[in-house]
Design an enzyme around this catalytic site. Sequence first.
Site, PDB file in Angstrom:
ATOM      1  N   LYS A 128       0.863  -1.188   0.000  1.00 54.02           N
ATOM      2  CA  LYS A 128       0.000   0.000   0.000  1.00 54.02           C
ATOM      3  C   LYS A 128       0.892   1.228   0.000  1.00 54.02           C
ATOM      4  O   LYS A 128       2.067   1.169   0.401  1.00 54.02           O
ATOM      5  CB  LYS A 128      -0.891   0.013   1.236  1.00 54.02           C
ATOM      6  CG  LYS A 128      -2.183   0.796   1.054  1.00 54.02           C
ATOM      7  CD  LYS A 128      -3.206   0.042   0.219  1.00 54.02           C
ATOM      8  CE  LYS A 128      -4.494   0.851   0.102  1.00 54.02           C
ATOM      9  NZ  LYS A 128      -5.550   0.103  -0.627  1.00 54.02           N
ATOM     10  N   ASP A 168      -6.764   4.468  -4.745  1.00 57.15           N
ATOM     11  CA  ASP A 168      -7.495   4.329  -3.488  1.00 57.15           C
ATOM     12  C   ASP A 168      -8.193   5.670  -3.285  1.00 57.15           C
ATOM     13  O   ASP A 168      -8.488   6.354  -4.276  1.00 57.15           O
ATOM     14  CB  ASP A 168      -6.530   3.975  -2.340  1.00 57.15           C
ATOM     15  CG  ASP A 168      -7.240   3.523  -1.065  1.00 57.15           C
ATOM     16  OD1 ASP A 168      -7.725   2.384  -1.032  1.00 57.15           O
ATOM     17  OD2 ASP A 168      -7.319   4.318  -0.107  1.00 57.15           O
TER      18      ASP A 168
END
Length: 448
Positions: A128, A168
């Site tokens: 991430k 995201d």
Amino acid sequence: MLTNEYVKRVYDQVQKRDGDQPEFLQAVYEVLDTLQPVVAKHPEYEANGVLERLVEPERVVKFRVAWVDDAGKVQVNRGYRVQFNSAIGPYKGGLRFHPTVNEGVIKFLGFEQILKNSLTTLPMGGGKGGSDFDPKGKSDAEVMRFCQAFMTELSRHIGQFTDVPAGDINVGAREIGYLFGQYKRIRDEYSGVLTGKGLEFGGSLARTEATGYGLCYYTAEALRVLKNDSFEGKTVVISGSGNVAIFATEKAQELGAKVVTASDSNGYVYDPDGIKLDIVKDIKLGHRGRIKEYAERVPGAEYHEGCSGVWTVPCDIALPCATQNEIDEASAEALVKNGCKVVCEGANMPSTPEAIAVYQKNGLLYGPAKAANAGGVAVSGLEMSQNSYRLSWTFEETDAKLKSIMESIVAESLAAAKEYGEEGDLMAGANIAGFVKVANAMVAQGIL
């Protein structure tokens, strides 16, 4: 409660090292708690230090991002990429641009991504990244300059077979386009290094819809298997108004439900007649407006300041699609009081531990984020496959693969839960099913 000595020892070490990262501690505790019967049955995991290695990222990259705004002033943000676990494939996970981004938030997201990616059955490890940059209120030129500066540093750490980021929160088609263009310029190569790309340059049909559609496919399958029920005729409350919320609303409506809410960081709208999705799309996708505008345009709709009130609206099904920890204990109790029977998560870790305890105490069907919102990364994995093959599948082909993956996640989770004495528990089942695949790969590859 942690009772297994090995699990307790590992969690105590995480607390000691990362005590200033509450979101990461929350994510780790939830997973370790549900893995206790697995660890007890498989002493080889302790012998090989699997848990110790699972909770420690393989690599954390933190860097400065300097860029120039439209006024000619130099701005400096922080960038992050956490490459958490590559046991089953290259690191895979989104980039988040939001003022709340810090190392702990990125680590919690990356840790969750390990198990989420494993559940899809596709060969993807967990990672991430992101920045505390806020695109809201910025011009397209400012967003472009920031993305180019961000990618200039990130490019040395990623690659098609190493680490494949995606979008995201606040990283959509515009941002992915700028990031991809800069990577291509720096590396002088055209590869599938990012997913969520535009259809003109390697993107996949159904990727935009994937997380929201996948959430509904998962929820529908869980309802069918566990409750012999469906979306038909149900009232649904959804938080958020980004891609996940919009396309969860669209699919829920297609499946016969009435969705009555949408929200953003300022407040929420309630439409007793059902959300008019074309208006939400125009506000949010058309001109990046605020959800308050919906009530100004739709007679009978109400706007309320503050986000938490969305969970006081009576419903049968709640689909939180905004951000982490948006449902606390009081909000969960309000949901139960007002008739909610199902909570499936479209955002990452949107329920606090106290909220989850309320769901479980009251027998709600609870679908955890790492399983219920895996549709986005599933289609990202399919986009990677299409890039490798140098071809594109139709929307219908991709959507059918997505539906099949989400249904298989329900089946895998329930099977794992049953095997370890947690029958019907989708949260425990998702953690166990995702973990076992990764753990076995880690053992097979040696101490790394």
